[in-house]
Motif scaffolding. Structure first.
Motif, PDB file in Angstrom:
ATOM      1  N   ASN A   1       0.861  -1.186   0.000  1.00  0.00           N
ATOM      2  CA  ASN A   1       0.000   0.000   0.000  1.00  0.00           C
ATOM      3  C   ASN A   1       0.902   1.243   0.000  1.00  0.00           C
ATOM      4  O   ASN A   1       1.547   1.532   0.998  1.00  0.00           O
ATOM      5  CB  ASN A   1      -0.909   0.004   1.226  1.00  0.00           C
ATOM      6  CG  ASN A   1      -2.010   1.050   1.133  1.00  0.00           C
ATOM      7  OD1 ASN A   1      -2.250   1.610   0.063  1.00  0.00           O
ATOM      8  ND2 ASN A   1      -2.666   1.327   2.240  1.00  0.00           N
ATOM      9  N   PRO A   2       0.998   1.950  -1.137  1.00  0.00           N
ATOM     10  CA  PRO A   2       0.224   1.736  -2.361  1.00  0.00           C
ATOM     11  C   PRO A   2       0.726   0.533  -3.158  1.00  0.00           C
ATOM     12  O   PRO A   2       1.861   0.099  -3.005  1.00  0.00           O
ATOM     13  CB  PRO A   2       0.454   3.032  -3.139  1.00  0.00           C
ATOM     14  CG  PRO A   2       1.804   3.495  -2.692  1.00  0.00           C
ATOM     15  CD  PRO A   2       1.903   3.126  -1.237  1.00  0.00           C
TER      16      PRO A   2
ATOM     17  N   PRO B   1      -4.030   3.002  -6.762  1.00  0.00           N
ATOM     18  CA  PRO B   1      -2.993   2.169  -6.137  1.00  0.00           C
ATOM     19  C   PRO B   1      -3.142   2.056  -4.611  1.00  0.00           C
ATOM     20  O   PRO B   1      -2.728   1.061  -4.028  1.00  0.00           O
ATOM     21  CB  PRO B   1      -1.687   2.882  -6.506  1.00  0.00           C
ATOM     22  CG  PRO B   1      -2.017   3.684  -7.723  1.00  0.00           C
ATOM     23  CD  PRO B   1      -3.442   4.107  -7.546  1.00  0.00           C
ATOM     24  N   HIS B   2      -3.723   3.066  -3.988  1.00  0.00           N
ATOM     25  CA  HIS B   2      -3.871   3.055  -2.530  1.00  0.00           C
ATOM     26  C   HIS B   2      -5.031   2.148  -2.133  1.00  0.00           C
ATOM     27  O   HIS B   2      -6.204   2.482  -2.336  1.00  0.00           O
ATOM     28  CB  HIS B   2      -4.081   4.476  -1.994  1.00  0.00           C
ATOM     29  CG  HIS B   2      -2.860   5.341  -2.155  1.00  0.00           C
ATOM     30  ND1 HIS B   2      -1.844   5.372  -1.221  1.00  0.00           N
ATOM     31  CD2 HIS B   2      -2.484   6.180  -3.155  1.00  0.00           C
ATOM     32  CE1 HIS B   2      -0.897   6.204  -1.629  1.00  0.00           C
ATOM     33  NE2 HIS B   2      -1.265   6.714  -2.796  1.00  0.00           N
ATOM     34  N   SER B   3      -4.705   1.006  -1.553  1.00  0.00           N
ATOM     35  CA  SER B   3      -5.709  -0.006  -1.244  1.00  0.00           C
ATOM     36  C   SER B   3      -6.756   0.482  -0.265  1.00  0.00           C
ATOM     37  O   SER B   3      -7.922   0.070  -0.329  1.00  0.00           O
ATOM     38  CB  SER B   3      -5.031  -1.267  -0.685  1.00  0.00           C
ATOM     39  OG  SER B   3      -4.097  -1.784  -1.610  1.00  0.00           O
TER      40      SER B   3
ATOM     41  N   SER C   1      -8.233   3.133  -0.231  1.00  0.00           N
ATOM     42  CA  SER C   1      -9.243   3.964  -0.905  1.00  0.00           C
ATOM     43  C   SER C   1     -10.175   3.136  -1.791  1.00  0.00           C
ATOM     44  O   SER C   1     -11.107   3.690  -2.384  1.00  0.00           O
ATOM     45  CB  SER C   1      -8.558   5.035  -1.768  1.00  0.00           C
ATOM     46  OG  SER C   1      -7.748   5.889  -0.990  1.00  0.00           O
TER      47      SER C   1
END
Length: 294
Positions: A35-36, A69-71, A73
């Motif tokens: 993460n990301p 990419p940010h899990s 979110s």
């Protein structure tokens, strides 16, 4: 990257006892915990290995930009995607472009046209042109792969947009690439296709512009789309090449170009998994490191 003897031994052992892909599945699970998320590493994995079915749609959504990419979110963005889908649907219903009996693939087409600002007037709607037929073919195939209609629409839309943006200039050159590799693998077959007049009539639209939608069953197609979504359109050339090679004996016995084309538009579906596997092997053989095979 140098080969890891220990990893190669483990992979060979797992495959021997019937657990092919165990190591790859574990590697992907590790990547998905980042993460990301590292998009380059996910793309590299998808180029090198087949995606496990349980993670395929999630990886596609990330690589196509449907999810960020940010899990942390993903849940929030997924909600926004659903709301946007519903808003577009309601707008088309109010404008009377769609109703409860409209086929889902036609709904996706109208949604795509509205978002692309090319929605025709209701009075001007006519039979789909070539580009719309390509979209509908991809939609029908994606529907067989994806159950959720919201995910299905976003995957169709982003797949089509990415394909045209990344590879639009390359698609017209793929037939020549196919001839080149066929001359390397089976020059006699290439000569036969040229003499019969079939080479210029091969179903390139079905193969290249539609990424084999309508040609391969979904179980085989999704393995090809793994490679396209992660960055390679040249895989399409090698799938076409392997189709020709797999049916070389049959094709060499046909002299009428329309008969050759008819056969290639209706290839036996039970052999397609083997065809795709061999195509991926050829792709690796000619293109070297998978990430360079764009």
């Amino acid at each position: 990257m140098a080969d890891d003897p220990q990893r190669n031994f483990r992979s060979a052992y797992y495959e021997k006892v019937g657990f092919r892909g165990v190591e790859e599945k574990k590697s992907l699970e590790i990547l998905l915990k980042d993460n990301p998320l590292d998009l380059e590493k996910l793309s590299t994995f998808s180029q090198r290995f087949p995606l496990p079915s349980m993670y395929r749609i999630h990886v596609w959504k990330v690589l196509l930009g449907i999810l960020p990419p940010h899990s942390d979110s993903h849940f929030l963005v997924g909600g926004y995607r659903k709301e946007q889908y519903q808003d577009i649907m309601e707008a088309l219903e109010v404008m009377r472009y769609i109703n409860s009996s409209t086929p889902s693939t036609q709904v996706y087409l109208r949604m795509f046209q509205l978002e692309s600002q090319v929605l025709p007037r209701c009075s001007e709607t006519s039979a789909p042109d070539e580009e719309n037929e390509d979209f509908l073919s991809i939609s029908r195939a994606m529907e067989e792969i994806v159950d959720d209609p919201v995910d299905c629409y976003w995957l169709i839309k982003c797949f089509v947009n990415q394909f045209h943006t990344k590879f639009g200039d390359s698609i017209p050159h793929l037939p020549k690439s196919l001839e080149h590799y066929l001359s390397q693998e089976e020059p006699r077959l290439l000569n036969h296709l040229k003499i019969s007049g079939a080479i210029a009539q091969l179903p390139y639209s079905l193969w290249f512009r539609r990424c084999f939608a309508g040609c391969l069953p979904e179980s085989s197609l999704q393995r090809v789309w793994d490679k396209v979504i992660s960055g390679s359109c040249k895989i399409l050339v090698f799938v076409a090449l392997e189709i020709l090679l797999s049916y070389k004996i049959i094709l060499m016995g046909i002299n009428r170009p329309e008969s050759i084309v008819r056969f290639l538009c209706n290839i036996p579906q039970e052999n397609t998994d083997a065809i795709v596997t061999k195509a991926i092997d050829l792709w690796h053989k000619y293109c070297g490191t998978p990430m360079h095979a764009v």
